[in-house]
Design a protein around this motif. Structure first.
Motif, PDB file in Angstrom:
ATOM      1  N   VAL A 128       0.839  -1.198   0.000  1.00 43.84           N
ATOM      2  CA  VAL A 128       0.000   0.000   0.000  1.00 43.84           C
ATOM      3  C   VAL A 128       0.874   1.249   0.000  1.00 43.84           C
ATOM      4  O   VAL A 128       0.655   2.185  -0.793  1.00 43.84           O
ATOM      5  N   ARG A 129       1.872   1.288   0.868  1.00 44.09           N
ATOM      6  CA  ARG A 129       2.722   2.479   0.959  1.00 44.09           C
ATOM      7  C   ARG A 129       3.549   2.670  -0.300  1.00 44.09           C
ATOM      8  O   ARG A 129       3.702   3.805  -0.797  1.00 44.09           O
ATOM      9  N   ASP A 130       4.083   1.583  -0.864  1.00 42.13           N
ATOM     10  CA  ASP A 130       4.953   1.691  -2.033  1.00 42.13           C
ATOM     11  C   ASP A 130       4.172   1.983  -3.308  1.00 42.13           C
ATOM     12  O   ASP A 130       4.592   2.814  -4.124  1.00 42.13           O
ATOM     13  N   ASP A 131       3.045   1.301  -3.501  1.00 43.97           N
ATOM     14  CA  ASP A 131       2.318   1.377  -4.772  1.00 43.97           C
ATOM     15  C   ASP A 131       1.250   2.456  -4.798  1.00 43.97           C
ATOM     16  O   ASP A 131       0.971   3.032  -5.848  1.00 43.97           O
ATOM     17  N   MET A 132       0.607   2.711  -3.651  1.00 46.43           N
ATOM     18  CA  MET A 132      -0.506   3.662  -3.624  1.00 46.43           C
ATOM     19  C   MET A 132      -0.118   5.008  -3.033  1.00 46.43           C
ATOM     20  O   MET A 132      -0.829   5.992  -3.213  1.00 46.43           O
ATOM     21  N   GLY A 133       0.978   5.035  -2.298  1.00 48.61           N
ATOM     22  CA  GLY A 133       1.461   6.310  -1.787  1.00 48.61           C
ATOM     23  C   GLY A 133       1.065   6.602  -0.349  1.00 48.61           C
ATOM     24  O   GLY A 133       0.341   5.846   0.304  1.00 48.61           O
ATOM     25  N   LEU A 134       1.552   7.729   0.137  1.00 45.16           N
ATOM     26  CA  LEU A 134       1.365   8.132   1.523  1.00 45.16           C
ATOM     27  C   LEU A 134      -0.104   8.304   1.877  1.00 45.16           C
ATOM     28  O   LEU A 134      -0.559   7.881   2.939  1.00 45.16           O
ATOM     29  N   GLY A 135      -0.877   8.929   0.980  1.00 46.27           N
ATOM     30  CA  GLY A 135      -2.270   9.239   1.275  1.00 46.27           C
ATOM     31  C   GLY A 135      -3.101   8.015   1.588  1.00 46.27           C
ATOM     32  O   GLY A 135      -3.863   7.994   2.568  1.00 46.27           O
ATOM     33  N   TRP A 136      -2.939   6.962   0.795  1.00 44.29           N
ATOM     34  CA  TRP A 136      -3.762   5.776   1.010  1.00 44.29           C
ATOM     35  C   TRP A 136      -3.268   4.952   2.183  1.00 44.29           C
ATOM     36  O   TRP A 136      -4.048   4.243   2.828  1.00 44.29           O
ATOM     37  N   MET A 137      -2.001   5.038   2.495  1.00 45.41           N
ATOM     38  CA  MET A 137      -1.522   4.398   3.709  1.00 45.41           C
ATOM     39  C   MET A 137      -2.107   5.105   4.935  1.00 45.41           C
ATOM     40  O   MET A 137      -2.512   4.446   5.908  1.00 45.41           O
ATOM     41  N   LEU A 138      -2.186   6.421   4.881  1.00 51.00           N
ATOM     42  CA  LEU A 138      -2.807   7.170   5.971  1.00 51.00           C
ATOM     43  C   LEU A 138      -4.284   6.822   6.102  1.00 51.00           C
ATOM     44  O   LEU A 138      -4.813   6.716   7.214  1.00 51.00           O
ATOM     45  N   TRP A 139      -4.965   6.656   4.970  1.00 56.36           N
ATOM     46  CA  TRP A 139      -6.384   6.254   5.011  1.00 56.36           C
ATOM     47  C   TRP A 139      -6.546   4.928   5.741  1.00 56.36           C
ATOM     48  O   TRP A 139      -7.413   4.797   6.623  1.00 56.36           O
ATOM     49  N   LEU A 140      -5.718   3.952   5.395  1.00 59.73           N
ATOM     50  CA  LEU A 140      -5.820   2.639   6.032  1.00 59.73           C
ATOM     51  C   LEU A 140      -5.572   2.745   7.536  1.00 59.73           C
ATOM     52  O   LEU A 140      -6.327   2.179   8.339  1.00 59.73           O
ATOM     53  N   VAL A 141      -4.541   3.466   7.921  1.00 59.51           N
ATOM     54  CA  VAL A 141      -4.222   3.617   9.336  1.00 59.51           C
ATOM     55  C   VAL A 141      -5.347   4.348  10.062  1.00 59.51           C
ATOM     56  O   VAL A 141      -5.758   3.956  11.168  1.00 59.51           O
ATOM     57  N   LEU A 142      -5.853   5.414   9.450  1.00 60.67           N
ATOM     58  CA  LEU A 142      -6.912   6.189  10.097  1.00 60.67           C
ATOM     59  C   LEU A 142      -8.182   5.372  10.287  1.00 60.67           C
ATOM     60  O   LEU A 142      -8.838   5.480  11.331  1.00 60.67           O
ATOM     61  N   VAL A 143      -8.543   4.567   9.308  1.00 67.33           N
ATOM     62  CA  VAL A 143      -9.738   3.729   9.454  1.00 67.33           C
ATOM     63  C   VAL A 143      -9.592   2.805  10.655  1.00 67.33           C
ATOM     64  O   VAL A 143     -10.503   2.671  11.482  1.00 67.33           O
ATOM     65  N   VAL A 144      -8.430   2.178  10.777  1.00 67.68           N
ATOM     66  CA  VAL A 144      -8.202   1.244  11.885  1.00 67.68           C
ATOM     67  C   VAL A 144      -8.147   1.983  13.218  1.00 67.68           C
ATOM     68  O   VAL A 144      -8.765   1.564  14.209  1.00 67.68           O
ATOM     69  N   VAL A 145      -7.422   3.092  13.266  1.00 72.03           N
ATOM     70  CA  VAL A 145      -7.281   3.844  14.513  1.00 72.03           C
ATOM     71  C   VAL A 145      -8.616   4.430  14.957  1.00 72.03           C
ATOM     72  O   VAL A 145      -8.990   4.347  16.134  1.00 72.03           O
ATOM     73  N   VAL A 146      -9.344   5.035  14.015  1.00 74.54           N
ATOM     74  CA  VAL A 146     -10.642   5.628  14.363  1.00 74.54           C
ATOM     75  C   VAL A 146     -11.619   4.548  14.817  1.00 74.54           C
ATOM     76  O   VAL A 146     -12.379   4.746  15.775  1.00 74.54           O
ATOM     77  N   THR A 147     -11.596   3.400  14.152  1.00 79.05           N
ATOM     78  CA  THR A 147     -12.448   2.290  14.592  1.00 79.05           C
ATOM     79  C   THR A 147     -12.166   1.930  16.045  1.00 79.05           C
ATOM     80  O   THR A 147     -13.097   1.742  16.846  1.00 79.05           O
ATOM     81  N   ASP A 148     -10.897   1.857  16.389  1.00 82.05           N
ATOM     82  CA  ASP A 148     -10.508   1.464  17.737  1.00 82.05           C
ATOM     83  C   ASP A 148     -10.804   2.565  18.752  1.00 82.05           C
ATOM     84  O   ASP A 148     -11.393   2.306  19.812  1.00 82.05           O
TER      85      ASP A 148
END
Length: 268
Positions: A128-148
């Motif tokens: 995700v970080r290599d192919d999709m970039g910083l923005g989408w890695m942040l999206w993935l992290v934020l979804v998980v963190v906000v869920t928790d």
């Protein structure tokens, strides 16, 4: 008229160490995600290696050398996998699970399942970080963190029926549903700011559910093994598996569905 029940201080007793540890993890994670490349790869490899070390420690307590060797093998496998062609990376990602199978006297199926999950999720995060970039890695992290985070506070503030009291007595349906709402908000925000389809809201909810499934799977395993935390590495959080179980489920789910849905939405 009955007077209202006094507030229960134990409900929030773990909040202070939890927030301090969370702040340290956020700082380390933010630096790694921001820098990307070799730094992020190394960070993911270390985390995956430590999680397998914790896993072996739960499954076979007292055998430190086996835990260290399998943890190191996992970290090396994850790190090398991102630099190899996919055809060579895949068997490398499965090898630690098979090597560890012969090192354990019991609970081998649990070890293999969770080790493969850890390795593939780590590989997925690097992709995700290599192919999709910083923005989408942040999206993935934020979804998980906000869920928790939203689930944590909503569950303790609202209360209500328990989600799975025999395995995870603190989890409530109110916190679970609140996590979905928080993930939907993250998806909506990203869909507006990136111009991708509104389907991202539904995908974000699904990622939230997958992260909760990762959490549930780890809770069920710990209940079966009779342990409270995967380790004591992180004050207020237990071990890395206790903190990253949601990310394991989310990253693995995204790695799988990304092959079928054309992610991000509208990318074809």
């Amino acid at each position: 008229m009955n007077s209202p029940a006094p507030p229960n201080p134990e409900r929030w007793s773990d909040l202070s160490p939890r927030l301090i540890s969370a702040g340290a993890m956020v700082l380390i994670g933010a630096v790694g995600i921001w820098m990307g490349g070799h730094v992020f790869h190394l960070l993911v490899a270390i985390i995956c290696g430590l999680m397998v070390w914790e896993l072996v420690g739960m499954l076979r307590p007292g055998v430190r050398d086996v835990a260290l060797k399998l943890g190191a093998l996992t970290g090396v496998a994850v790190l090398l996998s991102v630099y190899l062609p996919i055809g060579f990376a895949l068997p490398l990602l499965l090898a630690p699970a098979l090597v560890g199978f012969g090192q354990l006297e019991r609970n081998r199926t649990i070890f293999m399942a969770f080790t493969v999950m850890i390795l593939m999720a780590g590989f997925g995060m690097m992709q995700v970080r290599d192919d999709m970039g910083l923005g989408w890695m942040l999206w993935l992290v934020l979804v998980v963190v906000v869920t928790d985070v939203v689930g944590y506070f909503a569950g303790r503030a609202i209360g209500g029926p328990k989600f799975w009291p025999k395995v995870s007595p603190k989890k409530t349906w109110s916190g679970t549903a609140a996590g979905w709402v928080g993930a939907a908000a993250v998806g909506l925000l990203f869909s507006i700011n990136t111009g991708v389809g509104i389907e991202l809201v539904g995908i974000s909810i699904a990622i939230s559910m997958a992260s909760q499934m990762g959490d549930i799977a780890e809770s069920g395993m710990k209940r079966k093994l009779g342990v409270k935390d995967s380790s004591n590495l992180i004050p207020g959080h237990g071990g890395l598996m206790d903190r990253f179980d949601g990310m394991l489920g989310a990253a693995l789910f995204l790695l799988i569905i990304g092959q079928f849905i054309g992610f991000p939405p509208g990318a074809g």
